[in-house]
Design a protein around this motif. Sequence first.
Motif, PDB file in Angstrom:
ATOM      1  N   SER A  22       0.839  -1.191   0.000  1.00  0.00           N
ATOM      2  CA  SER A  22       0.000   0.000   0.000  1.00  0.00           C
ATOM      3  C   SER A  22       0.878   1.247   0.000  1.00  0.00           C
ATOM      4  CB  SER A  22      -0.907  -0.016   1.239  1.00  0.00           C
ATOM      5  OG  SER A  22      -1.694   1.158   1.284  1.00  0.00           O
ATOM      6  N   GLY A  23       0.394   2.316  -0.654  1.00  0.00           N
ATOM      7  CA  GLY A  23       1.124   3.574  -0.660  1.00  0.00           C
ATOM      8  C   GLY A  23       1.937   3.812  -1.906  1.00  0.00           C
ATOM      9  N   GLU A  24       1.929   2.917  -2.890  1.00  0.00           N
ATOM     10  CA  GLU A  24       2.727   3.089  -4.097  1.00  0.00           C
ATOM     11  C   GLU A  24       1.952   3.805  -5.208  1.00  0.00           C
ATOM     12  OE1 GLU A  24       6.037  -0.357  -4.158  1.00  0.00           O
ATOM     13  OE2 GLU A  24       3.998  -1.057  -4.560  1.00  0.00           O
ATOM     14  N   GLY A  25       0.658   4.115  -4.970  1.00  0.00           N
ATOM     15  CA  GLY A  25      -0.093   4.956  -5.898  1.00  0.00           C
ATOM     16  C   GLY A  25      -0.941   4.200  -6.894  1.00  0.00           C
ATOM     17  N   LYS A  26      -1.345   2.985  -6.594  1.00  0.00           N
ATOM     18  CA  LYS A  26      -2.139   2.237  -7.566  1.00  0.00           C
ATOM     19  C   LYS A  26      -3.549   2.830  -7.716  1.00  0.00           C
ATOM     20  CE  LYS A  26      -3.604  -1.237  -4.177  1.00  0.00           C
ATOM     21  NZ  LYS A  26      -4.976  -0.702  -4.109  1.00  0.00           N
ATOM     22  N   THR A  27      -4.178   3.267  -6.611  1.00  0.00           N
ATOM     23  CA  THR A  27      -5.505   3.878  -6.683  1.00  0.00           C
ATOM     24  C   THR A  27      -5.434   5.213  -7.419  1.00  0.00           C
ATOM     25  OG1 THR A  27      -6.079   2.828  -4.591  1.00  0.00           O
ATOM     26  CG2 THR A  27      -7.489   4.629  -5.322  1.00  0.00           C
ATOM     27  N   PHE A  28      -4.378   6.006  -7.149  1.00  0.00           N
ATOM     28  CA  PHE A  28      -4.171   7.269  -7.856  1.00  0.00           C
ATOM     29  C   PHE A  28      -4.034   7.023  -9.352  1.00  0.00           C
ATOM     30  CE2 PHE A  28      -0.792   9.871  -9.770  1.00  0.00           C
ATOM     31  CZ  PHE A  28      -1.376  11.119  -9.726  1.00  0.00           C
ATOM     32  N   PHE A  29      -3.266   6.001  -9.716  1.00  0.00           N
ATOM     33  CA  PHE A  29      -3.076   5.708 -11.137  1.00  0.00           C
ATOM     34  C   PHE A  29      -4.357   5.176 -11.780  1.00  0.00           C
ATOM     35  CE2 PHE A  29      -2.059   2.389 -14.319  1.00  0.00           C
ATOM     36  CZ  PHE A  29      -1.578   3.215 -15.319  1.00  0.00           C
ATOM     37  N   ALA A  30      -5.052   4.282 -11.073  1.00  0.00           N
ATOM     38  CA  ALA A  30      -6.283   3.715 -11.634  1.00  0.00           C
ATOM     39  C   ALA A  30      -7.322   4.809 -11.870  1.00  0.00           C
ATOM     40  CB  ALA A  30      -6.827   2.645 -10.695  1.00  0.00           C
ATOM     41  N   SER A  31      -7.452   5.742 -10.935  1.00  0.00           N
ATOM     42  CA  SER A  31      -8.439   6.817 -11.080  1.00  0.00           C
ATOM     43  C   SER A  31      -8.098   7.707 -12.260  1.00  0.00           C
ATOM     44  CB  SER A  31      -8.491   7.640  -9.800  1.00  0.00           C
ATOM     45  OG  SER A  31      -8.828   6.825  -8.695  1.00  0.00           O
TER      46      SER A  31
END
Length: 793
Positions: free
Chosen positions: A591-600
């Motif tokens: 967690s914290g590597e930015g996968k949700t930020f990238f997916a959005s």
Amino acid sequence: MSLKSREFLNSSNDLKDYFITYTKHWKWFVLSVSFAIVLAFIFIRYSTPEYAVEGKIRILDSKSASPELAVFDDLGLLSGPKDEIFDEIEILNSRSNFIEVVKTLKLNVSYINLGNVKDSEIYKEKPINVNFIAADTIVNQSTFEFFLDIDSDISFGYAAKEIDPVKVYTFGKKISTEIGDLLITPNLAYINKYKGQRIKIKILPVFVVAEEYQQKIIITPSTDKSNIINISLNDAISKKALDIINTLIRIYNKNAIEDKKIIADKTSEFINDRIAEISLDLTGVDQSAEDFKTGKGIADIGAQTNVNLTVGAANRQELQNATVQLNIAASMKDFVDGQEGFEPLPSNVGLSDGSIAATTSKYNELVNERNRLLKSSNDKNPVIVNLDQQLTSLKQTMKSSLNSMTNNLSLQVNSLSSQQARINSSIYTAPQNERALRDITRQQQTTEQLYLYLLQKREESNISLAASAPKSQIIDKAYQVGRFPVSPKKPLIYLVSFIFSLLLPIGIIYANNLLDTKIHNKSGLEKLVLDIPVIGELPRLNKKHQKIVNVQDRSVLTESLRIVRTNLDYILNSSKDGVRNNIIYVTSSVSGEGKTFFASNLSMILANTNKKVLLIGGDIRNPKLYNFFISKDVDNMGKNKSSRNLGLTEYLFDNSLKTSDIINSMLVHSTTFDIIYSGKIPPNPTELLMSSRFEKLINEVKEIYDYVIVDTAPLMVVSDTLLISKFANHTIYVTRADLTENNVIEFPIKLNNEGKLKGLSFIVNDVNESNLGYAGKYGYGYGKNVKKWWKFS
């Protein structure tokens, strides 16, 4: 492309990457060089410059020292073996010579003018004179310092330590110190120059200062076989260096002359003693002749004895010579036998045996060397012990030679006397008076001859003593070499500072890269994953940037996402086999590597191409999609507002829910796309994801939407993503620059090789601007132009 061409291209790229690794830190290089140049300037500005001073002398032997004295070479006083040039260098550079130089110039007492930043020594133009009442032996062996404030022509301030309060004294008043009383008097010629300043008086032991200059001075022969010696010294005060070299040469010559005088004095003393003794003998013989002639009434009996004298003339001459040699040898033998210790011997007093004269000269040379060494050492020194052994051996040799010579001369004299007696006995017709007178005459002649011989030798010795020449000839007195100081060397210091200023950041960057185990950009990741594609990299954002991009702008982040979209479409289209190939999982290691930020943001950039996009919050353990879609720029367009409270968890748990019940239509800026939130965090997420409802959801939405983006759980934390990985068509693995370790990449690569991940590709998030690849240049011409701080309007 051939193998060699490919290898050359790879090596060129590696060299380019290596060069870029350092050039991107150009600011540190500029800062390091600037700082080093400033430090070099400060060092040169406040360092004490030193000037080079040189002198040149020629070592003379006894013949070249004074050619006009060559007539006295037979005395043995000016001749001898020529000293080796290196021996003379050692003598010149001896500790005793430098101690005498320091005492002569009073170098152990230094006057230092204290400045705000830099102190300077005063040598000649001293404002005051310090006079010690204590004995020289105490002052010359003491370490002491004190401080003087020059107030006026009649008074000064005194402090034992720099921080001590100042006591005011008048010049000429006695001051008590720990090394004794001292008097300070003004030097009126220079005192005005130093009024209002503080002078430090520093006293060091004489031998400490002598050893310091003994180490600093350089004495070398001009060439390998030359008698010319170069003497050089670097010092902050050129006048002091001049005085030191000139004084050293003067002391060296003075010591050499004193050595010669010692030998000449010993020779003269020996001759005077012998003359006194022979004078008494000669007076007695003359008186005997006078009494004999008076008593017998003899006036001239030469005519009566001509015949006998002719026959005995040759015999008498030999007898006289032998007698003279015997007397001298006997006297020399008595002198050597009576000597205690090691003192110089009379040199070449007239003995016919050349070996004795040579031995005496060598003995005197070693005695002088021993006496010189004893000035700065003791008789336990191994060198002096060795000299004592050589002197003892030489003395024994001389005794043996003198004994042999005395015995031989005694036999010769006895033989000649017997022969003369036979001649005299043959003159039976000569009157008894003539024989008696002749005996007296012979004694008179022998004694007179010896007396005259010694008088001549005494005069020669006195001439030699008065004409003692120095050991060296001054070719060049000490002089300053050039007008400028030889140190500090400005070009060399600047060059070394510049090189070091480059090596320092290079070394730090190299060490940092050597110890670095993190991913930093796309090119670094590509070297690790080899054939697995890296579809892009996203720049690092600060607090001023929005988390969700506005697809209408042309920022670096937006352009980077467009590159990702292009690369992703290429991968999806190239693997198309007649079925929908639009299920894209987004995951990471932790967690914290930015996968949700990238997916959005990937959903935003895909929806901007008029494609139907669905974003699913597949991480039901730690949902974060809500954080990205709660701003004022986000509008929930769904008719059923309650669907915002329903998500994937509720769908998987409640079989009565339809897909349309959990889909939210979003308007972000001017872009619309659908989203399924993760829902509430369930107690059994693994079991929910394993249900058939998830497969049903995927199969349903893949037919409706052009792109289905699933934000899944981190691979290395939980197994949720692996449970549903079989439904994915493509997996994007998000890494974070300066956070994700290199060895972590082995885990998804291993899963991909085992077939547990489909269509694996990578992306690098949060890349520093200096580490961005070509994507970092996409904003040119489109973004907002910001005038640099150094450009004025």
